[in-house]
Design an enzyme around this catalytic site. Structure first.
Site, PDB file in Angstrom:
ATOM      1  N   CYS A 386      29.617   5.745 -27.404  1.00 56.70           N
ATOM      2  CA  CYS A 386      29.152   6.592 -28.506  1.00 56.70           C
ATOM      3  C   CYS A 386      29.640   8.035 -28.344  1.00 56.70           C
ATOM      4  O   CYS A 386      30.804   8.319 -28.572  1.00 56.70           O
ATOM      5  CB  CYS A 386      27.633   6.498 -28.631  1.00 56.70           C
ATOM      6  SG  CYS A 386      26.990   7.142 -30.198  1.00 56.70           S
ATOM      7  N   HIS A 511      27.429   0.571 -29.520  1.00 54.38           N
ATOM      8  CA  HIS A 511      26.532   0.423 -28.362  1.00 54.38           C
ATOM      9  C   HIS A 511      26.488  -1.060 -27.983  1.00 54.38           C
ATOM     10  O   HIS A 511      25.490  -1.742 -28.248  1.00 54.38           O
ATOM     11  CB  HIS A 511      25.120   0.902 -28.706  1.00 54.38           C
ATOM     12  CG  HIS A 511      24.976   2.379 -28.830  1.00 54.38           C
ATOM     13  ND1 HIS A 511      24.578   3.185 -27.786  1.00 54.38           N
ATOM     14  CD2 HIS A 511      25.184   3.212 -29.884  1.00 54.38           C
ATOM     15  CE1 HIS A 511      24.541   4.449 -28.188  1.00 54.38           C
ATOM     16  NE2 HIS A 511      24.906   4.491 -29.459  1.00 54.38           N
ATOM     17  N   GLU A 513      25.856  -2.472 -25.346  1.00 54.92           N
ATOM     18  CA  GLU A 513      24.780  -2.797 -24.400  1.00 54.92           C
ATOM     19  C   GLU A 513      23.563  -3.403 -25.084  1.00 54.92           C
ATOM     20  O   GLU A 513      22.802  -4.157 -24.468  1.00 54.92           O
ATOM     21  CB  GLU A 513      24.356  -1.560 -23.607  1.00 54.92           C
ATOM     22  CG  GLU A 513      23.757  -0.426 -24.419  1.00 54.92           C
ATOM     23  CD  GLU A 513      24.794   0.541 -24.995  1.00 54.92           C
ATOM     24  OE1 GLU A 513      24.377   1.586 -25.532  1.00 54.92           O
ATOM     25  OE2 GLU A 513      26.006   0.254 -24.894  1.00 54.92           O
TER      26      GLU A 513
END
EC number: 6.3.4.2
Length: 535
Positions: A386, A511, A513
């Site tokens: 990001c 993102h 994750e």
């Protein structure tokens, strides 16, 4: 079958492990073949977590449909391997917003709008809707905070009513509370837990199960004592104690047959559960089968509270366990890298990989840029997420293209070379809450790139949370200088960049994750860890 609800409350203090307990029970139910979802209730007046400081609240977890939610939803997704939605996080702000809106629309037909029944009815409606929209047979409901908090009272009253309306066998209560161990006397003290249950019973809620959260397993005498003073069966008193990783909690609960007993209480069939892959994953997390230890630097501006980046931390663990290495995480406050007196070699010289973390605003940005430059010039495997992605562009523009004043307009609105600029659709946005580019977005990958190789397909979807983008005017000169744009959005936004000349230098606006799972790690994190471990 009628919908079933498992309500989890907490006592004595917050952060006692309600989220992990809910996620663990949910996982064990799902692995028995039940359709399960989980609802997190946050009693704060904020509509969502989107505008809250990470130091106050931890990570803002973004769902597939773009909700900015409590980090506990991340626990639910990772353990249960089920996507949550915006309906899975209920806040007092959302509840009161809906009640006031209905009052203004005349939906209450001139009544005096009160906590009971109007607010409590709204809470029940939202819980039921979350269950329905997720096609859940069993819905877990976690009530944030602790019993006795003034903010929680309407929610506790609502779930008390829910049991009355849904039926005795369709709503049960699990209460988790701290059992303090006094090393001086060598005994576990149950009095605070007893008082928290007394408070629940004053409200009209009798727990069906109690989970004693302690540093050590509860002994039989302590369990009998808790049972006597809380009116809960001895075999419904469960122990949750300190372990090396939270992923062990489902194994501990299963060994005590908690979920089998819950299913019996709900008049549901118990089924076989296979945890072989989960146990193997836990053993890998603990380093039992590790080939080597790797040092990973995480550079960010909220590193003093690790929960600010909990999904990134977990994604690293997932990928590391998958390939059999043990990560040592080195948290670095980006502002510490900004001073000229600091020697980058001393701080970053012994790391095997560098991740520059997300964030907003100018504080610590130059420190992140220094870390990116160090990784690029020393050929250390690098991953930018990001804001880390955006600053990778800034660093490349400054140090490779020679645009010394290059910057993001978020940091310097008057920069001579705005290589990062506000998204077009953000230029007329005036409100902060819920207005970013959020949720799962389509990314089209370029064949022959590292990103394409990692994902193994042309189109992927990753979750986002940002307002700024790479300025399209600079893309050509960035590519001419050797930067590869390996992923773009449907409308041409730069999503992933990489440097093929380096061992591993990848950054993404997304993102990834948020979609990483214990037994199915994020492809980008997996690629990064493989490069770090040289495997």
């Amino acid at each position: 079958m009628p919908n079933k609800y498992i309500v989890v409350t907490g006592g004595v203090l917050s952060s006692v492990g309600k989220g992990t307990l809910v996620a663990s029970i949910g996982m064990l139910l799902k692995r028995r073949g039940y359709n399960v979802t989980a609802v997190k209730i946050d009693p704060y007046i904020n509509v969502d977590a989107g505008t809250m400081n990470p130091y106050m609240h931890g990570e803002v977890f973004v769902t597939e449909d773009g909700a900015e939610t409590d980090l506990d939803l991340g626990h639910y997704e990772r353990f249960m391997d089920v996507n949550m939605t915006k309906y899975n996080n209920i806040t007092a702000g959302k509840v009161y917003f809906e009640v006031i809106k209905k009052e203004r629309e005349g939906k209450y037909l001139g009544q005096t709008v009160q906590i009971i029944p109007h607010v409590t009815d709204q809470i029940k409606d939202m819980i039921r809707y979350a269950s329905k929209i997720n096609n859940a047979e069993i819905t877990l409901v976690e009530i944030g905070g602790t019993v006795g908090d003034i903010e929680s009272l309407p929610f506790l009253e609502a779930v008390r009513q829910l049991k009355l309306e849904e039926g005795e066998d369709n709503v049960i209560f699990v209460h988790i509370a701290l059992v303090e161990y006094l090393s001086v006397t060598g005994e576990l003290k149950t009095k605070p837990l007893q008082h928290s249950v007394q408070e629940l019973r004053r409200i009209g809620i009798q727990p069906d199960f109690i989970v004693g959260r302690a540093t050590l397993p509860l002994d039989d005498e302590t369990r009998r004592k808790i049972a006597l003073f809380t009116n809960v069966k001895v075999d419904h008193i469960v122990s949750s104690y300190d372990v090396e990783t939270s992923y062990e909690v489902p194994i501990i609960l299963e060994s005590q047959k908690l979920v089998s007993k819950i299913l019996s209480r709900l008049k549901l069939e118990d089924r076989q559960v296979d945890l072989t892959d989960w146990i193997s994953f836990v053993n890998n997390i603990k380093g039992i089968n590790s080939k080597k230890t790797i040092n990973i630097a995480l550079v960010g501006k909220y590193t003093k509270l690790k929960d600010s980046y909990i999904s990134i931390k977990e994604a690293i663990y997932h990928a590391s366990a998958y390939i059999g290495v043990r990560p040592k995480l080195i948290w670095i406050e980006s502002t510490d890298l900004e001073s000229d007196t600091k020697n980058l070699n001393e701080i970053l010289g012994n790391v095997n990989g560098i991740i520059v973390l997300p964030g907003f605003g100018s504080r610590g940005a130059e420190g992140k840029i220094k870390a990116i430059k160090y990784a690029r010039e020393h050929n250390i495997p690098f991953l930018g997420i990001c804001f880390g992605f955006q600053l990778s562009i800034v660093e490349f523009a400054r140090d490779v293209l020679g645009l010394s004043e290059a910057n993001s307009t978020e940091i310097n609105p008057n920069t001579k070379d705005p290589v990062i600029t506000l998204l077009d659709e953000q230029k007329n946005v005036t409100q902060l809450g819920g207005t970013m580019r959020l949720g799962a977005q389509k990314i089209i990958l370029k064949e022959g790139t590292i990103a394409y190789q990692l994902y193994g397909k042309k189109v992927v979807y990753e979750r986002h949370r940002h307002r700024y983008e790479v300025n399209p005017k600079y893309v050509d000169i960035l590519e001419d200088a050797g930067l590869v744009v390996s992923g773009i959005s449907e409308n041409g936004l730069v999503e992933i960049i990489e440097l093929p000349s380096n061992k591993f230098f990848v950054a993404t606006q997304a993102h990834p994750e948020f979609k990483s799972r214990p037994t199915n790690p994020s492809p980008i994190y997996l690629g990064f860890i493989r490069a770090v471990a040289s495997l």
